[in-house]
Each structure stands twice: as structure tokens, then as C-alpha cells.
Design a protein around this motif. Sequence first.
Motif, PDB file in Angstrom:
ATOM      1  N   ASP A  30      47.315 -39.054 -22.879  1.00 36.03           N
ATOM      2  CA  ASP A  30      46.388 -38.317 -23.730  1.00 36.03           C
ATOM      3  C   ASP A  30      45.397 -39.218 -24.441  1.00 36.03           C
ATOM      4  O   ASP A  30      44.266 -38.813 -24.713  1.00 36.03           O
ATOM      5  N   ARG A  31      45.789 -40.452 -24.764  1.00 32.93           N
ATOM      6  CA  ARG A  31      44.927 -41.327 -25.546  1.00 32.93           C
ATOM      7  C   ARG A  31      44.926 -42.723 -24.936  1.00 32.93           C
ATOM      8  O   ARG A  31      45.848 -43.107 -24.192  1.00 32.93           O
ATOM      9  N   THR A  59      41.587 -45.992 -31.064  1.00 35.84           N
ATOM     10  CA  THR A  59      42.338 -45.112 -30.163  1.00 35.84           C
ATOM     11  C   THR A  59      41.558 -43.817 -29.996  1.00 35.84           C
ATOM     12  O   THR A  59      41.233 -43.144 -30.978  1.00 35.84           O
ATOM     13  N   VAL A  60      41.224 -43.480 -28.745  1.00 28.83           N
ATOM     14  CA  VAL A  60      40.373 -42.326 -28.476  1.00 28.83           C
ATOM     15  C   VAL A  60      41.062 -41.411 -27.465  1.00 28.83           C
ATOM     16  O   VAL A  60      41.901 -41.859 -26.667  1.00 28.83           O
ATOM     17  N   PRO A  61      40.731 -40.120 -27.455  1.00 30.94           N
ATOM     18  CA  PRO A  61      41.339 -39.186 -26.495  1.00 30.94           C
ATOM     19  C   PRO A  61      40.713 -39.312 -25.114  1.00 30.94           C
ATOM     20  O   PRO A  61      39.580 -39.766 -24.960  1.00 30.94           O
ATOM     21  N   GLN A 108      43.223 -47.018 -25.630  1.00 31.82           N
ATOM     22  CA  GLN A 108      42.610 -47.984 -26.547  1.00 31.82           C
ATOM     23  C   GLN A 108      41.181 -48.292 -26.101  1.00 31.82           C
ATOM     24  O   GLN A 108      40.940 -48.599 -24.928  1.00 31.82           O
TER      25      GLN A 108
END
Length: 692
Positions: A210-211, A227-229, A213
Motif C-alpha cells: 500500500d505504501r 512515505t507515500v501511498p 518510501q
Amino acid sequence: MTGQIIFDPLIEWPLVWLAITLATVMISFAIWRGLVGWWLRALAAITLAIALANPSLQQEERTPLTDIVLLVVDDTASQNISDRPDQTQQALETLRARIQARPNTELRIVTLRDGEGDSGTELMTSLSQALSEEPQARVAGMLLLTDGQLHDLERAPALPAPLHVLLTGREQDWDRRLTVKNAPAFAILGEEVTLTLRVDDEGAVPVQTDRVQLQISVDGEAPQLFTVPIGEDLDLPVSLPHGGMNVIQFTVAEAEGEITDRNNSAVVQINGVRDRLRVLLVSGEPHAGERTWRNLLKSDSSVDLVHFTILRPPDKHDGVPVEELSLIAFPTRELFIEKIDEFDLIIFDRYKRRGILPGFYIESIGNYVRNGGAVLVAAGPDFASADSLYRSALGEIMPAAPTARVIEEAFLPEITELGHRHPVTEGLQNVFRESEMTQQDDPEWGRWFRLIEVTPTDTGSTVMSGLGDRPLLVLDRVDEGRVALMASDHAWLWSRGYEGGGPQLELLRRLAHWLMKEPELEEEALWAEANGQTMTVIRRTLGESVGTVTITGPDGEAIELEMQQVSPGRFEAIYEAPEIGLYRLAEGDEDAVVALGPSAPREFVETIASGDKLEPLVDRTRGGVIRLEDGVPSIRDVRQGRPAAGRGWIGLTPREAYVTADVTITSLVPAWLFLVLAALFATGAWLREGRR
């Protein structure tokens, strides 16, 4: 040798049909009259008509032509990831051997490489060009050796034979892609701009995540982690740290098993510009050159000018009551104490101490410079007097000290040896020669008539000189700020065009921009100008020579590049980069980064091999899409219009084309024989009807 029956009339066909029509009318009349020989008359007419039509035997000597098979090999960037080069090479060798083993068949191989810029895979363009060079009647089939990702499907040509797609890649391939969906070319310093990023997983992803770096690096500095989706648009506010080109790199770490990391990074280049430059112009007594500064600054719509001028000094006594004066009190405390840091540049034009600005105001200006501000002093005769600004707190930051001597003689401003290398004054002669004001072949700019004698400090740089090589323009850096001293107030003579004028606008523009720390006017600078995958590396210095420039590519490999001097203080070299991406440049204490190519190359937007885009074209010709991981298909002959592909095989349509080498036409019946037959039938009709 082939033959066929044709008609080669002795006269034009209209005349033949006219004769047949007349004969038909006459026979019909004979039947109406009841003539018993009408059928003999008809036979005679038919014989003559056939004779006029002249039936002949046409014999052709034909030379058979070979069938042509077109093979377009996709060798673009996306075809060089994973094991696709090996797949392509093996399939190419196998297909070449099988087609060459076929009788009466030729193979044409066309290799498609990366085009200029970011054009992507132009597969249909390449196929169209190949078809235009071959006779359509000889093309037995077309093969595309590709990953199926193309960017010119709308240019698909008319296809005269079955089209087959041989797909590289593997069904279990998957890839993680970082995309910058929007990025402005320019942004205003101090204001946020929003970039939209997106991270996507495509293909047969083994483990759903789901996520991820995300690393963000500005101008090659240490990256920051976020941290991004995955699978969602991410709006990222960005505020540029400095003017000029800002290079921002976004990177997601390579995941285990993905086919390439070439699309895990994206580079954005944004040019930082100032919204409006705030300039404070402090004028002393009115003089002929005061308007020069005002006109220069007011002519630039990006400059906010605040003009502080002394119209009525305290020592003026003319008997006018104060309550009748129309002057508005100037907000000196607000400008010189409270909001002084909001100005980008302060200019003193022939200003002297007259008790209007208190000493702590002047001291505030000195602190403003030390903290990163900029001051330009255009000196007049008062600079050499006891009321000189040099005798104030500003004297500590001045780049030169007055000797109290004012020289009132004509002189020609000249650029010093250092000035030829300094960005403020380099090439000013060429600017003047190219201006529309000059009509001479090798013009000289006009003379000035006043010079304030000054002695530069140890750190001051003299870039222009006057009479007797005395300093005319002196520049210096003070802590975080910059100071410039023009030791004359006659620059306005150039703006008035005296003796041909001079490059006053360019000089003052460069001077102001250097004071405000514009990157393109730094004395020591290293940068690169990119054109496609070719970069021009430029090193500017005040020194006599520079070392080699170290260029580190996206793959981490470093090379040394020798620089060549192209003008005083300017060294250049041209480097052909092997691939697009982020390059780091270093020479001495200077370093820079430059991005070649687009932020997200089209070749790596879609990397999973698929025949979906080409399937409509393939179906139209009843061809097939075959994956090479299942093996190279065999080749069969199929009739035109029949299915041309199946499990493990593809079909070619034999065209049986030929070229006619010779044609021979021979009459089937001699003309004299037709004449004898017609005469016999006519005589028979006469005898029969006469006997009756």
C-alpha cells in the motif's frame, strides 16, 4: 511462357461495332424479305466481323519475383530491459534462418531505434517507411519483434498481407513506476508550487503493497525520506530554495523482482524567478544623471522602485512658510529600520551626509549588507568630501576609499584585465558593437569627464578603470552581502548618446543582478546547458585556468572532461551523454547537477510487454500475437483471406508476383482465310437465291 486469346482489332472498336450494326440491319431486312440465303449472308457477315476483330494469341515470357517478408526489430530503450535483448537476438537469428530457407522468399530487416527527444517508440512510422520502399504486390507478411508498447498507432499504414507481433518479455513481469504528472517550468521564489506525483505497480505484482518510501533531493543534496501511498495522486507543495535552475529528483527504491528501476526516478527542473525586485534609490542633490537610474529601474516592470530624494535639505532657507510646502514626510524609520530587509538592492546616487538620515540608520544599512543585502554607490564629487558616505558607518563595507581628489578630465572607461573575466563586464564591447545605436564598423563608446580618485581595499575587485588606470568600478563581498562603487557620476552621458553613447543599460543591469546574487552572474560558476543528450559544460572563473570536470552519470560511472578556454575566464566542453537521467558535475569547489531528457521518458511509462495496442491491426489481417517465451513460431503458407496464425505457427501469403520480360502477339487465322470464307458464304447465298 504463358499464352491467352485476345482481340487485336484491325480498326478502332467503334468502327467494328458500326460494321456489325449495319450487317445486323441488312440480315434482318433479308429475313423480312424472305430471302432463303439469309443465313449464308449472316455467316459471311460474322466472318468479316471476326476478321475485323482479329483474334490473336498473346504469349508472355514471365520472370517470377520473390516474396518479401518485412521484419521490424524494436531496439528502443524499453526493449533493453530485463532479458529482452537476448530474446530479441535469438528470435531474430531463428526467423532469419527459417525465412532464408524458404524458396522464393526474401527477408527485409528494419531496426527501430530511439528517436530524437522524447518521441517514444515510433513502430508504425518505421513500418510505413519500410512498406513504401517495397512493391505491395510482393509483400507476403510483416513481422514486428517488439514489446508491444508504441506511441504512433494513429500512423498505421494499409496492410497488404498478414501482420504478426512477436512479443518479448514474460507474463510474470511486473514494474513499479514513479510519474510526475505536472511540473511548471518557472516558479516564483518564496511562493509554493504544487507538483503532482504518482507511484503505480503494474503487471503480475507478487506482493501487494500500500505504501512506499519516496526520496526527494534538491540540487543533488542529501535526500529526504517520505512515505507515500501507491496508486494515488500525491500533491506535493514545493518552495524553491534559490533563483535560477533548481533540479529536484524524486526516487522510490527498486523493489525485488521488478523488471527495471529506470522509471523509479523522475527529475524536474524548475527555474526560480523573483516575483518583483524591490529597489530603494536614495538620491542626493538633483543632477543630470539622476533620471538615468530612475528610467532604468522604472523601465523594468518586475521592479518595485522606492525613490528617496532630498528636495529640500535642512540648510535651505528661502523664506517659504513650512505650512505652505507641499512636501510629504518620508517614512525614513519604516524604510531604513523596520522594512529594510525587504529590499533586494539599495542604490546611493550622489548622496552625502546632510543630517537627514541619522547615524543609526546608516549603521542599519551596513548590517543589512552583512546579512545578505546589496548596496550600490554611484559617487559624485561629494564622495571625496568630508560629508562622504565613506565617513559614515558605511565606510566599513566600502570596496574603496576616496583620496579626496576629484579629477575633471575627459577619459575613456576601459575594462580591466580582471574585468574581461568578470561576468559584470565581460564582453561589454561586443554588446555595444551589436547595438542598433552604433553604425561604425569598430566603434568606441563615449568619454566621461569626472572621476573620483579612490583606493581599492584588499578585497575589492576593480573591473573598470578610468584616467591613468585609476579604479572606476570596484566590486566586493561583505560577509553575506555585496557592495559596488562606481567612482563617477557620468554614466548618464552614455544614456544620452554622447559621442555614440555606450552599453550603460547592459552594464547597470548586470551590476544590479550581480549585487542581487543572480546565479548567471556568479564569478565562480559551473553549469551545463542541455540539448537532447548533448550537454555543453561551462566553467566560469576569475582565475587563469581550471582543472578537469568530473561528470558522474545516472549509473554512477564517472569520467573526466578536459575544458577549453573560449574567452577570458570562460571554459567550455561538449559531452555526449550515453543515456538520459541526472548527471553530477564537479570541478574544484564548484559542483552542479543537470538533468538530460524528460522527467518521465515515454519509453518507460509502460514497460510491461503487451499486444493489446496492436491487436486490432493484427485481427484486421488475420495475423497473430505470439509470445517469444513460448518459443519462436514456425512459418507456413496460407491462402489470402484465410487465418494466418495458430498455436506455435504464423502464416505467410505467397504472392506469385512476376515481371513480364517479353510479349508476342500472333493472329490465330490468316486474313486471307477469312476473306476466302466470307467470299464462299456470299457466293453460296447468291447461288441459292439465284437458283430459286
